[in-house]
Design a protein around this motif. Structure first.
Motif, PDB file in Angstrom:
ATOM      1  N   SER A  40      50.715  33.965  29.572  1.00 26.87           N
ATOM      2  CA  SER A  40      49.913  33.079  30.423  1.00 26.87           C
ATOM      3  C   SER A  40      48.422  33.271  30.153  1.00 26.87           C
ATOM      4  CB  SER A  40      50.217  33.328  31.904  1.00 26.87           C
ATOM      5  OG  SER A  40      49.825  34.633  32.299  1.00 26.87           O
ATOM      6  N   TRP A  76      43.640  36.040  33.334  1.00 23.26           N
ATOM      7  CA  TRP A  76      43.970  34.605  33.281  1.00 23.26           C
ATOM      8  C   TRP A  76      42.877  33.782  33.955  1.00 23.26           C
ATOM      9  CZ3 TRP A  76      44.722  30.628  36.713  1.00 23.26           C
ATOM     10  CH2 TRP A  76      45.432  29.513  36.248  1.00 23.26           C
ATOM     11  N   SER A  77      42.484  34.182  35.169  1.00 23.80           N
ATOM     12  CA  SER A  77      41.457  33.457  35.915  1.00 23.80           C
ATOM     13  C   SER A  77      40.098  33.542  35.223  1.00 23.80           C
ATOM     14  CB  SER A  77      41.347  34.011  37.340  1.00 23.80           C
ATOM     15  OG  SER A  77      42.534  33.741  38.061  1.00 23.80           O
ATOM     16  N   TRP A 109      47.616  31.463  26.877  1.00 23.74           N
ATOM     17  CA  TRP A 109      47.514  30.021  27.094  1.00 23.74           C
ATOM     18  C   TRP A 109      46.214  29.666  27.807  1.00 23.74           C
ATOM     19  CZ3 TRP A 109      49.409  26.489  24.378  1.00 23.74           C
ATOM     20  CH2 TRP A 109      50.724  26.526  23.887  1.00 23.74           C
ATOM     21  N   SER A 110      45.808  30.503  28.752  1.00 28.12           N
ATOM     22  CA  SER A 110      44.570  30.258  29.485  1.00 28.12           C
ATOM     23  C   SER A 110      43.373  30.334  28.539  1.00 28.12           C
ATOM     24  CB  SER A 110      44.408  31.287  30.612  1.00 28.12           C
ATOM     25  OG  SER A 110      43.272  31.016  31.387  1.00 28.12           O
ATOM     26  N   GLU A 114      37.313  33.085  39.744  1.00 29.09           N
ATOM     27  CA  GLU A 114      37.586  31.673  40.047  1.00 29.09           C
ATOM     28  C   GLU A 114      36.351  30.975  40.613  1.00 29.09           C
ATOM     29  OE1 GLU A 114      40.867  31.934  42.695  1.00 29.09           O
ATOM     30  OE2 GLU A 114      42.362  32.287  41.118  1.00 29.09           O
ATOM     31  N   GLU A 124      40.040  31.130  32.291  1.00 25.80           N
ATOM     32  CA  GLU A 124      39.916  29.773  32.826  1.00 25.80           C
ATOM     33  C   GLU A 124      38.482  29.503  33.283  1.00 25.80           C
ATOM     34  OE1 GLU A 124      41.936  28.542  36.613  1.00 25.80           O
ATOM     35  OE2 GLU A 124      43.083  27.283  35.240  1.00 25.80           O
TER      36      GLU A 124
END
Length: 282
Positions: free
Chosen positions: A113, A85-86, A116-117, A58, A89
């Protein structure tokens, strides 16, 4: 994460926000410190604690560190879905074209998820991802095709229109409705006739999204087909058709929308009422 490690992580993040001194020496020192901190974050992508790995991804994304692209690509294979996921992103925030192919591979991830990310990240990277995403529309895995279509809708590049029109005939219904939604976001008139055909799709979700897309494009060729869709046997298709007619604002729809006010479904007649209000404003 144990207390000592949590404290270290917190102190590191706070130190990113600390002020820079006035002298040249302090400035140079700050730049060196920043590099050291980025190096530490990259190292933490391999920490045993998944919370540390996730935080590191992140932070690297927020700082848009291009040095972190390769380590982040490796982290797309992390055992923890939250980290993956992170990481996806973060790559979207950095917007480096080298991440396109790995992110397309991540569209096959077992976790929704994460998929989608990855799709969102590809959408953030934008034009450099268009050609690879178009190629991914032919992937043997329906999940890849579906999320590739979603990413192309986010980018809104007209190069994707013809390939997405082809995908409206995909064997997988989720892929077809992803293509319909994407075409609605791109808003290219070439998609109108294919979307009208999609109003007759066997799957109600595809019909619903085709109606929604036609409302976004606002082409009057869609008026009569959307009027017909007001009588669809699925209520979500009906209210999407009513909403689309309200966006197109063609007087031919008025009589049929008035008839729809007598529908037993509260959502349908409310959308018809709203559509009539929109047409009246024209």
């Amino acid at each position: 994460m144990n207390f000592v490690k949590a404290a270290i992580v917190t102190l590191l993040i706070l130190s990113f926000l600390s002020f820079v001194g006035c002298s040249k020496t302090n400035k140079d020192k700050t730049e060196e410190d920043t590099k050291d901190k980025v190096t530490t974050l990259i190292q933490w992508l391999k920490d045993k604690d998944r919370s540390v790995r996730q935080m590191a991804a992140e932070q690297l994304g927020e700082r848009k560190e291009t040095r972190a692209v390769k380590p982040l690509i490796a982290a797309l294979n992390d055992s923890d879905k939250s980290v993956r996921w992170s990481t996806a992103e973060a790559l979207g925030e950095i917007k480096n074209a080298h991440a396109v192919k790995p992110l397309i591979n991540t569209l096959k991830d077992n976790d929704k998820s994460v998929r989608w990310s990855a799709a969102g990240a590809l959408g953030e990277i934008g034009p450099p991802a268009v050609k690879p995403l178009i190629a991914a529309l032919k992937d043997s895995d329906s999940r890849v095709r579906q999320y590739a279509a979603a990413a192309l809708g986010k980018i809104k590049d007209t190069r994707a229109v013809k390939p997405l029109i082809t995908v409206l005939k995909d064997v997988d219904s989720s892929t077809r409705n992803a293509a319909a939604r994407a075409l609605g976001k791109i808003k290219d008139a070439h998609a109108v006739e294919p979307l009208i055909i999609a109003l007759k799709d066997d799957d109600s979700s595809v019909r619903r999204d085709a109606a929604g897309a036609l409302g976004e494009i606002k082409d009057t060729r869609a008026v009569q087909p959307l009027i017909d869709a007001l009588k669809d046997n699925n209520s979500t298709v009906q209210w999407c058709a009513a909403e689309a007619l309200g966006k197109i604002k063609d007087a031919r729809a008025v009589e049929h929308l008035i008839d729809t006010l007598e529908d037993n479904d509260r959502g349908v007649w409310r959308k018809a009422e709203e559509a009539l209000t929109e047409i009246e404003k024209k």
